[in-house]
Design a protein around this motif. Sequence first.
Motif, PDB file in Angstrom:
ATOM      1  N   MET A  47    -109.786  46.903  39.028  1.00 57.73           N
ATOM      2  CA  MET A  47    -111.051  47.962  39.233  1.00 57.73           C
ATOM      3  C   MET A  47    -111.979  47.024  40.270  1.00 57.73           C
ATOM      4  SD  MET A  47    -111.729  50.900  38.533  1.00 57.73           S
ATOM      5  CE  MET A  47    -109.474  51.027  39.303  1.00 57.73           C
ATOM      6  N   ASP A  48    -113.088  46.618  40.732  1.00 59.25           N
ATOM      7  CA  ASP A  48    -113.833  45.959  41.677  1.00 59.25           C
ATOM      8  C   ASP A  48    -114.165  44.526  40.414  1.00 59.25           C
ATOM      9  OD1 ASP A  48    -113.498  47.909  43.857  1.00 59.25           O
ATOM     10  OD2 ASP A  48    -115.237  48.049  43.547  1.00 59.25           O
ATOM     11  N   ASP A  49    -114.025  44.969  39.232  1.00 63.47           N
ATOM     12  CA  ASP A  49    -114.225  44.243  38.609  1.00 63.47           C
ATOM     13  C   ASP A  49    -113.521  42.971  37.982  1.00 63.47           C
ATOM     14  OD1 ASP A  49    -113.866  45.561  37.073  1.00 63.47           O
ATOM     15  OD2 ASP A  49    -115.593  45.885  35.481  1.00 63.47           O
ATOM     16  N   GLY A  50    -112.379  43.668  38.053  1.00 67.32           N
ATOM     17  CA  GLY A  50    -110.959  42.591  37.903  1.00 67.32           C
ATOM     18  C   GLY A  50    -110.677  43.181  36.608  1.00 67.32           C
ATOM     19  N   GLU A  51    -111.012  44.332  35.913  1.00 69.40           N
ATOM     20  CA  GLU A  51    -110.045  45.402  34.859  1.00 69.40           C
ATOM     21  C   GLU A  51    -109.328  45.937  35.909  1.00 69.40           C
ATOM     22  OE1 GLU A  51    -111.198  49.308  32.272  1.00 69.40           O
ATOM     23  OE2 GLU A  51    -112.709  48.553  33.725  1.00 69.40           O
ATOM     24  N   ILE A  52    -108.296  46.294  34.500  1.00 68.94           N
ATOM     25  CA  ILE A  52    -106.794  46.855  34.936  1.00 68.94           C
ATOM     26  C   ILE A  52    -107.210  48.549  34.341  1.00 68.94           C
ATOM     27  CG2 ILE A  52    -104.806  46.912  35.143  1.00 68.94           C
ATOM     28  CD1 ILE A  52    -105.404  44.926  37.171  1.00 68.94           C
ATOM     29  N   ARG A  53    -106.708  49.377  34.993  1.00 65.95           N
ATOM     30  CA  ARG A  53    -106.994  50.842  34.278  1.00 65.95           C
ATOM     31  C   ARG A  53    -105.460  51.226  34.665  1.00 65.95           C
ATOM     32  NH1 ARG A  53    -112.906  53.896  35.602  1.00 65.95           N
ATOM     33  NH2 ARG A  53    -111.257  55.912  34.941  1.00 65.95           N
ATOM     34  N   MET A  54    -105.554  52.209  33.796  1.00 64.55           N
ATOM     35  CA  MET A  54    -104.234  53.068  33.879  1.00 64.55           C
ATOM     36  C   MET A  54    -104.479  54.224  34.297  1.00 64.55           C
ATOM     37  SD  MET A  54    -102.125  50.725  32.380  1.00 64.55           S
ATOM     38  CE  MET A  54    -100.589  51.601  33.270  1.00 64.55           C
ATOM     39  N   PHE A  55    -103.990  55.351  35.281  1.00 63.64           N
ATOM     40  CA  PHE A  55    -104.421  56.794  35.073  1.00 63.64           C
ATOM     41  C   PHE A  55    -102.972  57.015  35.571  1.00 63.64           C
ATOM     42  CE2 PHE A  55    -107.802  53.763  37.640  1.00 63.64           C
ATOM     43  CZ  PHE A  55    -109.002  54.606  37.460  1.00 63.64           C
ATOM     44  N   ASN A 119    -112.674  50.830  47.830  1.00 60.06           N
ATOM     45  CA  ASN A 119    -111.841  50.104  47.641  1.00 60.06           C
ATOM     46  C   ASN A 119    -111.178  50.399  46.337  1.00 60.06           C
ATOM     47  OD1 ASN A 119    -111.793  48.855  49.796  1.00 60.06           O
ATOM     48  ND2 ASN A 119    -113.458  47.073  48.803  1.00 60.06           N
ATOM     49  N   GLU A 120    -112.163  51.019  45.392  1.00 65.47           N
ATOM     50  CA  GLU A 120    -111.040  51.274  43.967  1.00 65.47           C
ATOM     51  C   GLU A 120    -110.250  52.455  44.464  1.00 65.47           C
ATOM     52  OE1 GLU A 120    -114.135  49.641  40.125  1.00 65.47           O
ATOM     53  OE2 GLU A 120    -114.504  52.027  41.296  1.00 65.47           O
ATOM     54  N   LEU A 121    -111.641  53.604  45.535  1.00 62.79           N
ATOM     55  CA  LEU A 121    -110.468  55.223  45.308  1.00 62.79           C
ATOM     56  C   LEU A 121    -108.619  54.852  46.337  1.00 62.79           C
ATOM     57  CD1 LEU A 121    -110.256  58.165  45.435  1.00 62.79           C
ATOM     58  CD2 LEU A 121    -112.035  58.237  47.509  1.00 62.79           C
ATOM     59  N   ARG A 122    -109.182  53.830  47.635  1.00 61.77           N
ATOM     60  CA  ARG A 122    -108.781  53.199  48.414  1.00 61.77           C
ATOM     61  C   ARG A 122    -107.129  52.298  47.398  1.00 61.77           C
ATOM     62  NH1 ARG A 122    -107.336  48.373  50.218  1.00 61.77           N
ATOM     63  NH2 ARG A 122    -109.360  47.513  49.819  1.00 61.77           N
ATOM     64  N   ARG A 123    -107.638  51.844  46.428  1.00 65.43           N
ATOM     65  CA  ARG A 123    -106.171  50.958  45.901  1.00 65.43           C
ATOM     66  C   ARG A 123    -105.174  52.244  44.830  1.00 65.43           C
ATOM     67  NH1 ARG A 123    -109.719  46.299  45.723  1.00 65.43           N
ATOM     68  NH2 ARG A 123    -110.486  46.997  43.710  1.00 65.43           N
ATOM     69  N   LEU A 124    -106.429  53.357  44.058  1.00 62.26           N
ATOM     70  CA  LEU A 124    -105.420  54.354  43.154  1.00 62.26           C
ATOM     71  C   LEU A 124    -105.208  54.760  44.526  1.00 62.26           C
ATOM     72  CD1 LEU A 124    -106.949  56.442  40.712  1.00 62.26           C
ATOM     73  CD2 LEU A 124    -105.761  57.065  43.035  1.00 62.26           C
ATOM     74  N   SER A 125    -104.788  55.333  45.617  1.00 64.39           N
ATOM     75  CA  SER A 125    -104.844  56.593  46.700  1.00 64.39           C
ATOM     76  C   SER A 125    -103.623  56.086  47.190  1.00 64.39           C
ATOM     77  CB  SER A 125    -105.137  56.807  47.940  1.00 64.39           C
ATOM     78  OG  SER A 125    -106.793  57.306  47.639  1.00 64.39           O
ATOM     79  N   ARG A 126    -103.352  54.771  47.162  1.00 62.94           N
ATOM     80  CA  ARG A 126    -102.267  53.837  47.595  1.00 62.94           C
ATOM     81  C   ARG A 126    -101.160  53.868  47.000  1.00 62.94           C
ATOM     82  NH1 ARG A 126    -101.678  51.405  52.502  1.00 62.94           N
ATOM     83  NH2 ARG A 126    -103.278  51.179  54.139  1.00 62.94           N
ATOM     84  N   ARG A 127    -101.507  53.478  45.579  1.00 65.52           N
ATOM     85  CA  ARG A 127    -100.359  53.302  44.416  1.00 65.52           C
ATOM     86  C   ARG A 127     -99.522  54.038  44.232  1.00 65.52           C
ATOM     87  NH1 ARG A 127     -99.053  49.003  40.807  1.00 65.52           N
ATOM     88  NH2 ARG A 127     -97.231  50.248  39.644  1.00 65.52           N
ATOM     89  N   TYR A 128    -101.036  55.224  43.953  1.00 58.03           N
ATOM     90  CA  TYR A 128    -100.127  57.429  43.725  1.00 58.03           C
ATOM     91  C   TYR A 128     -99.087  57.014  44.135  1.00 58.03           C
ATOM     92  CZ  TYR A 128    -100.042  61.986  43.210  1.00 58.03           C
ATOM     93  OH  TYR A 128     -99.546  63.066  43.902  1.00 58.03           O
ATOM     94  N   ALA A 129     -99.535  56.845  46.362  1.00 61.15           N
ATOM     95  CA  ALA A 129     -98.802  57.284  47.061  1.00 61.15           C
ATOM     96  C   ALA A 129     -97.330  56.052  46.745  1.00 61.15           C
ATOM     97  CB  ALA A 129     -99.225  56.886  48.530  1.00 61.15           C
ATOM     98  N   ALA A 130     -98.088  55.123  46.610  1.00 63.33           N
ATOM     99  CA  ALA A 130     -95.855  54.574  46.635  1.00 63.33           C
ATOM    100  C   ALA A 130     -95.223  54.777  45.416  1.00 63.33           C
ATOM    101  CB  ALA A 130     -96.597  52.629  46.332  1.00 63.33           C
ATOM    102  N   GLU A 131     -96.145  55.569  44.178  1.00 68.73           N
ATOM    103  CA  GLU A 131     -95.646  55.768  42.933  1.00 68.73           C
ATOM    104  C   GLU A 131     -94.213  57.719  43.374  1.00 68.73           C
ATOM    105  OE1 GLU A 131     -95.355  54.887  40.273  1.00 68.73           O
ATOM    106  OE2 GLU A 131     -96.101  52.700  40.340  1.00 68.73           O
ATOM    107  N   ILE A 132     -95.246  58.296  44.437  1.00 71.26           N
ATOM    108  CA  ILE A 132     -94.369  59.643  44.328  1.00 71.26           C
ATOM    109  C   ILE A 132     -93.842  59.583  45.890  1.00 71.26           C
ATOM    110  CG2 ILE A 132     -96.161  61.017  43.407  1.00 71.26           C
ATOM    111  CD1 ILE A 132     -96.973  61.945  46.019  1.00 71.26           C
ATOM    112  N   SER A 133     -93.501  57.854  46.626  1.00 71.45           N
ATOM    113  CA  SER A 133     -92.390  57.747  47.538  1.00 71.45           C
ATOM    114  C   SER A 133     -91.511  58.048  47.856  1.00 71.45           C
ATOM    115  CB  SER A 133     -93.399  56.374  48.309  1.00 71.45           C
ATOM    116  OG  SER A 133     -92.184  55.630  46.978  1.00 71.45           O
ATOM    117  N   LEU A 134     -90.527  57.696  46.490  1.00 71.07           N
ATOM    118  CA  LEU A 134     -88.950  58.475  46.258  1.00 71.07           C
ATOM    119  C   LEU A 134     -89.004  59.993  46.876  1.00 71.07           C
ATOM    120  CD1 LEU A 134     -87.725  56.205  42.816  1.00 71.07           C
ATOM    121  CD2 LEU A 134     -87.815  55.540  45.332  1.00 71.07           C
ATOM    122  N   VAL A 135     -90.438  60.645  46.396  1.00 74.01           N
ATOM    123  CA  VAL A 135     -90.135  62.287  46.670  1.00 74.01           C
ATOM    124  C   VAL A 135     -90.605  62.981  47.564  1.00 74.01           C
ATOM    125  CG1 VAL A 135     -89.207  63.091  44.335  1.00 74.01           C
ATOM    126  CG2 VAL A 135     -91.676  62.857  44.856  1.00 74.01           C
TER     127      VAL A 135
END
Length: 417
Positions: A47-55, A119-135
Amino acid sequence: MAGKTNPYKAALAQFDAAVSHMNLDPSTVAYLRSIRREVTVTFPVEMDDGEIRMFTGYRVQHNSVLGPTKGGVRFHPDVTLDETRALAMWMTWKSALMNLPFGGAKGGVSVAPQSLSTNELRRLSRRYAAEISLVIGPESDIPAPDVGTNPQVMAWIMDTYNQLKGGGHTPAIVTGKPIPLGGSKGRFEATGMGVMFTAREAMKFKGIDPSSATVAIQGFGNVGSMTARFMHELGTKVIAVSDVYGGIHNSDGIDIPKLIDYVKQTGSVVDFPGTEPISNEELLTMKCDVLIPAALEGQITAENAPRIQARIIAEGANGPTTPEADQILHDRGILVVPDILCNAGGVTVSYFEWVQGWQHIFWEREEVVSRLEKAMVSSFNATLEQYKRTGLSMRMAAYTLAIGRVAEAFELLGVFP
Ligand code: NAD
């Protein structure tokens, strides 16, 4: 507000009801009822304040007999694996009904996107895309926008996929991209335009003149607002609309272009000048010719279906009507244009975008619109023919046509190995 009915149970009940009217081999039925592949991903986002959140997110591929799987990505707090399964299955039937060379898939992340910064939405979208990139892949599974995602999110998913694959350029990996990045003209408004085409054909069938008809629309996001725009352009009076914050009503008709500008500024339809407030429940049961649910699943239920006054329901949303409500509407003679037909304009123009992406040749908007209209009217007429021939509901008519096509392809392919 995913509704009281589990959407996956509803999707399976619809499938079971449809196959009970067909003469399919039981092993074909067992195959079509099953989900081919599903992935659950749990991942961190800073997150922008440095906190790490799990989704937690999902990608479900229901069936790929007719082609690579295709389906949107939803960002909404109520996203679950079962909801994603239902949406994936509906995509299989939708693509088959439209004669598109696609199977069905869906993805999603349980998140309230409006609570994130860009910026948080961008990081979430990119990480989700990386996670499903195998399929996912341009020839295997192609994401698109759905509730809570938009062309910008598609741009991030595309770029993440491309970077992970060594920095190449594969525009056909997603559809619903921004036009400067290879998106198709007409894609953004395609679902709403398709809803209008099928609602127009349904009015014709019911002997209702669109220029003196009234329409109420639940949901004012991509699908709801674009449907409102095209119904307004058709000359149909849009007398009520709503969003998650509330609804508005004016029996003389709402000025939709002005409302679209108002929503861009304020973020909601609520308090639009010249209208009265109305609740979502009142909107669903108000007197109008056409009711268009364009928000989420499970809105038209056994509880409110007996009170619905519309003559036609055009399902802009996926799964807005529960199976129990469906029966009530059919018995009451209300014509339902089912989701897999009504909102198929989105996947149809996604198919056009995918084709353009492979060819690197881009079409003018007029070409997209005229091909879309032809495809929607032709599938509407095929469904209507099946409805008249069999006496089934429009939903069962659409399902039996679609399931029959996938079943035929499956039997031709046979089982590997
Ligand atoms: P969106 O996020 O752009 O808009 C959703 C809208 O629904 C918003 O106006 C939101 O305020 C409203 N909403 C949410 N909860 C509500 C409630 N309780 N009552 C009333 N309104 C509520 O999403 P979208 O892309 O427009 O998708 C809407 C529906 O259409 C979904 O069922 C989606 O699966 C379906 N669909 C979308 C596409 C597409 O191309 N975007 C294609 C086919 C089907």
